[in-house]
Design a protein around this motif. Structure first.
Motif, PDB file in Angstrom:
ATOM      1  N   ILE A 195      66.830  19.775  -4.499  1.00  0.00           N
ATOM      2  CA  ILE A 195      67.765  18.735  -4.939  1.00  0.00           C
ATOM      3  C   ILE A 195      67.041  17.397  -4.972  1.00  0.00           C
ATOM      4  O   ILE A 195      67.140  16.653  -5.947  1.00  0.00           O
ATOM      5  CB  ILE A 195      69.000  18.676  -4.019  1.00  0.00           C
ATOM      6  CG1 ILE A 195      69.833  19.938  -4.202  1.00  0.00           C
ATOM      7  CG2 ILE A 195      69.824  17.415  -4.305  1.00  0.00           C
ATOM      8  CD1 ILE A 195      70.971  20.082  -3.231  1.00  0.00           C
ATOM      9  N   ARG A 196      66.295  17.111  -3.912  1.00  0.00           N
ATOM     10  CA  ARG A 196      65.546  15.856  -3.843  1.00  0.00           C
ATOM     11  C   ARG A 196      64.608  15.720  -5.042  1.00  0.00           C
ATOM     12  O   ARG A 196      64.559  14.680  -5.693  1.00  0.00           O
ATOM     13  CB  ARG A 196      64.752  15.790  -2.533  1.00  0.00           C
ATOM     14  CG  ARG A 196      64.022  14.490  -2.337  1.00  0.00           C
ATOM     15  CD  ARG A 196      63.225  14.440  -1.040  1.00  0.00           C
ATOM     16  NE  ARG A 196      64.039  14.770   0.130  1.00  0.00           N
ATOM     17  CZ  ARG A 196      63.944  15.912   0.816  1.00  0.00           C
ATOM     18  NH1 ARG A 196      63.085  16.835   0.457  1.00  0.00           N
ATOM     19  NH2 ARG A 196      64.712  16.121   1.864  1.00  0.00           N
ATOM     20  N   GLN A 197      63.865  16.802  -5.359  1.00  0.00           N
ATOM     21  CA  GLN A 197      62.928  16.757  -6.489  1.00  0.00           C
ATOM     22  C   GLN A 197      63.670  16.513  -7.808  1.00  0.00           C
ATOM     23  O   GLN A 197      63.211  15.735  -8.640  1.00  0.00           O
ATOM     24  CB  GLN A 197      62.120  18.049  -6.571  1.00  0.00           C
ATOM     25  CG  GLN A 197      61.014  18.135  -5.550  1.00  0.00           C
ATOM     26  CD  GLN A 197      60.100  16.928  -5.588  1.00  0.00           C
ATOM     27  OE1 GLN A 197      60.059  16.160  -4.640  1.00  0.00           O
ATOM     28  NE2 GLN A 197      59.397  16.720  -6.673  1.00  0.00           N
ATOM     29  N   ARG A 198      64.796  17.168  -7.990  1.00  0.00           N
ATOM     30  CA  ARG A 198      65.555  16.990  -9.237  1.00  0.00           C
ATOM     31  C   ARG A 198      66.118  15.572  -9.345  1.00  0.00           C
ATOM     32  O   ARG A 198      66.155  15.003 -10.424  1.00  0.00           O
ATOM     33  CB  ARG A 198      66.660  18.035  -9.335  1.00  0.00           C
ATOM     34  CG  ARG A 198      66.107  19.426  -9.595  1.00  0.00           C
ATOM     35  CD  ARG A 198      67.223  20.459  -9.632  1.00  0.00           C
ATOM     36  NE  ARG A 198      66.736  21.783  -9.865  1.00  0.00           N
ATOM     37  CZ  ARG A 198      66.662  22.372 -11.063  1.00  0.00           C
ATOM     38  NH1 ARG A 198      67.039  21.717 -12.137  1.00  0.00           N
ATOM     39  NH2 ARG A 198      66.215  23.608 -11.178  1.00  0.00           N
ATOM     40  N   VAL A 199      66.549  15.023  -8.219  1.00  0.00           N
ATOM     41  CA  VAL A 199      67.041  13.638  -8.230  1.00  0.00           C
ATOM     42  C   VAL A 199      65.894  12.700  -8.583  1.00  0.00           C
ATOM     43  O   VAL A 199      66.053  11.794  -9.416  1.00  0.00           O
ATOM     44  CB  VAL A 199      67.679  13.250  -6.877  1.00  0.00           C
ATOM     45  CG1 VAL A 199      67.970  11.759  -6.821  1.00  0.00           C
ATOM     46  CG2 VAL A 199      68.957  14.045  -6.638  1.00  0.00           C
ATOM     47  N   LEU A 200      64.735  12.929  -7.979  1.00  0.00           N
ATOM     48  CA  LEU A 200      63.573  12.082  -8.278  1.00  0.00           C
ATOM     49  C   LEU A 200      63.204  12.158  -9.760  1.00  0.00           C
ATOM     50  O   LEU A 200      62.874  11.144 -10.370  1.00  0.00           O
ATOM     51  CB  LEU A 200      62.384  12.481  -7.401  1.00  0.00           C
ATOM     52  CG  LEU A 200      62.494  12.069  -5.940  1.00  0.00           C
ATOM     53  CD1 LEU A 200      61.422  12.760  -5.104  1.00  0.00           C
ATOM     54  CD2 LEU A 200      62.421  10.561  -5.790  1.00  0.00           C
ATOM     55  N   GLU A 201      63.277  13.343 -10.350  1.00  0.00           N
ATOM     56  CA  GLU A 201      62.995  13.486 -11.782  1.00  0.00           C
ATOM     57  C   GLU A 201      63.994  12.683 -12.612  1.00  0.00           C
ATOM     58  O   GLU A 201      63.613  12.001 -13.573  1.00  0.00           O
ATOM     59  CB  GLU A 201      63.063  14.959 -12.200  1.00  0.00           C
ATOM     60  CG  GLU A 201      61.932  15.802 -11.696  1.00  0.00           C
ATOM     61  CD  GLU A 201      62.161  17.293 -11.923  1.00  0.00           C
ATOM     62  OE1 GLU A 201      63.131  17.663 -12.636  1.00  0.00           O
ATOM     63  OE2 GLU A 201      61.372  18.088 -11.378  1.00  0.00           O
ATOM     64  N   LYS A 229      76.044   9.713 -13.540  1.00  0.00           N
ATOM     65  CA  LYS A 229      75.457  10.697 -14.468  1.00  0.00           C
ATOM     66  C   LYS A 229      74.406  11.550 -13.762  1.00  0.00           C
ATOM     67  O   LYS A 229      74.305  12.753 -14.006  1.00  0.00           O
ATOM     68  CB  LYS A 229      74.834   9.990 -15.671  1.00  0.00           C
ATOM     69  CG  LYS A 229      75.857   9.402 -16.618  1.00  0.00           C
ATOM     70  CD  LYS A 229      75.164   8.663 -17.751  1.00  0.00           C
ATOM     71  CE  LYS A 229      76.175   7.973 -18.649  1.00  0.00           C
ATOM     72  NZ  LYS A 229      75.516   7.178 -19.704  1.00  0.00           N
ATOM     73  N   ILE A 230      73.628  10.928 -12.892  1.00  0.00           N
ATOM     74  CA  ILE A 230      72.619  11.672 -12.128  1.00  0.00           C
ATOM     75  C   ILE A 230      73.309  12.683 -11.219  1.00  0.00           C
ATOM     76  O   ILE A 230      72.916  13.851 -11.157  1.00  0.00           O
ATOM     77  CB  ILE A 230      71.715  10.711 -11.334  1.00  0.00           C
ATOM     78  CG1 ILE A 230      70.825   9.904 -12.302  1.00  0.00           C
ATOM     79  CG2 ILE A 230      70.865  11.475 -10.318  1.00  0.00           C
ATOM     80  CD1 ILE A 230      70.080   8.754 -11.664  1.00  0.00           C
ATOM     81  N   GLY A 231      74.349  12.250 -10.520  1.00  0.00           N
ATOM     82  CA  GLY A 231      75.102  13.162  -9.660  1.00  0.00           C
ATOM     83  C   GLY A 231      75.666  14.342 -10.427  1.00  0.00           C
ATOM     84  O   GLY A 231      75.593  15.488  -9.979  1.00  0.00           O
ATOM     85  N   GLU A 232      76.215  14.081 -11.603  1.00  0.00           N
ATOM     86  CA  GLU A 232      76.771  15.152 -12.434  1.00  0.00           C
ATOM     87  C   GLU A 232      75.678  16.090 -12.921  1.00  0.00           C
ATOM     88  O   GLU A 232      75.862  17.308 -12.956  1.00  0.00           O
ATOM     89  CB  GLU A 232      77.544  14.567 -13.612  1.00  0.00           C
ATOM     90  CG  GLU A 232      78.848  13.910 -13.205  1.00  0.00           C
ATOM     91  CD  GLU A 232      79.550  13.205 -14.357  1.00  0.00           C
ATOM     92  OE1 GLU A 232      78.996  13.146 -15.470  1.00  0.00           O
ATOM     93  OE2 GLU A 232      80.660  12.696 -14.118  1.00  0.00           O
ATOM     94  N   ALA A 233      74.527  15.536 -13.298  1.00  0.00           N
ATOM     95  CA  ALA A 233      73.416  16.366 -13.786  1.00  0.00           C
ATOM     96  C   ALA A 233      72.927  17.307 -12.684  1.00  0.00           C
ATOM     97  O   ALA A 233      72.667  18.493 -12.937  1.00  0.00           O
ATOM     98  CB  ALA A 233      72.269  15.481 -14.275  1.00  0.00           C
ATOM     99  N   ILE A 234      72.832  16.802 -11.476  1.00  0.00           N
ATOM    100  CA  ILE A 234      72.388  17.632 -10.360  1.00  0.00           C
ATOM    101  C   ILE A 234      73.433  18.692 -10.050  1.00  0.00           C
ATOM    102  O   ILE A 234      73.107  19.853  -9.800  1.00  0.00           O
ATOM    103  CB  ILE A 234      72.080  16.774  -9.113  1.00  0.00           C
ATOM    104  CG1 ILE A 234      70.995  15.729  -9.414  1.00  0.00           C
ATOM    105  CG2 ILE A 234      71.703  17.651  -7.926  1.00  0.00           C
ATOM    106  CD1 ILE A 234      69.686  16.289  -9.921  1.00  0.00           C
TER     107      ILE A 234
END
Length: 126
Positions: A86-92, A68-73
């Motif tokens: 991308i890193r910041q969005r994954v961390l969020e 789900k995280i991969g799809e959201a990014i």
């Protein structure tokens, strides 16, 4: 009357081929082919959702959450997106789901990738 029933059965069969999830996954894969990520050193490489998914799992997210995280990014990725964003969005995403996963990711960045606070914040290295 026999033809109408046959048409209905055929339409039901055809609908199976357009399952919403399959269409969504197909669309996401097409989007990722069009998106290049800009690395800190200026290189460009294609966005790969699986990299985000695997990283999220390494941070402690179960496979379904990591997917789900991969799809959201992937949904918010755009051509020329900096890897730091991308890193910041994954961390969020990790923090929103489980703050421990975010801490695991940050610890990995510091220990294994030898990234300092600037890199973790998405700032270019000096």
């Amino acid at each position: 009357m026999g033809d109408a029933c046959g048409d209905l059965a055929g339409r039901k069969r055809d609908r199976k081929h357009y399952h919403p999830r399959a269409v969504q996954e197909s669309h996401l894969q097409e989007v990722s082919k069009l998106v290049d990520v800009v690395k800190l050193d200026g290189r460009r490489e294609p966005f790969v959702r699986e990299k985000v998914t695997v990283s999220a799992m390494k941070a402690g997210a179960p496979p379904e959450e990591a997917r789900k995280i991969g799809e959201a990014i992937e949904r918010v990725a755009y051509d020329g997106m900096p890897s730091g964003e991308i890193r910041q969005r994954v961390l969020e995403q990790l923090r929103d789901r489980n703050p421990e996963w975010e801490q695991n990711w940050l610890m990995y960045d510091r220990a294994v990738k030898k990234r300092g606070a600037a890199a973790v914040a998405g700032l270019p290295a000096r």
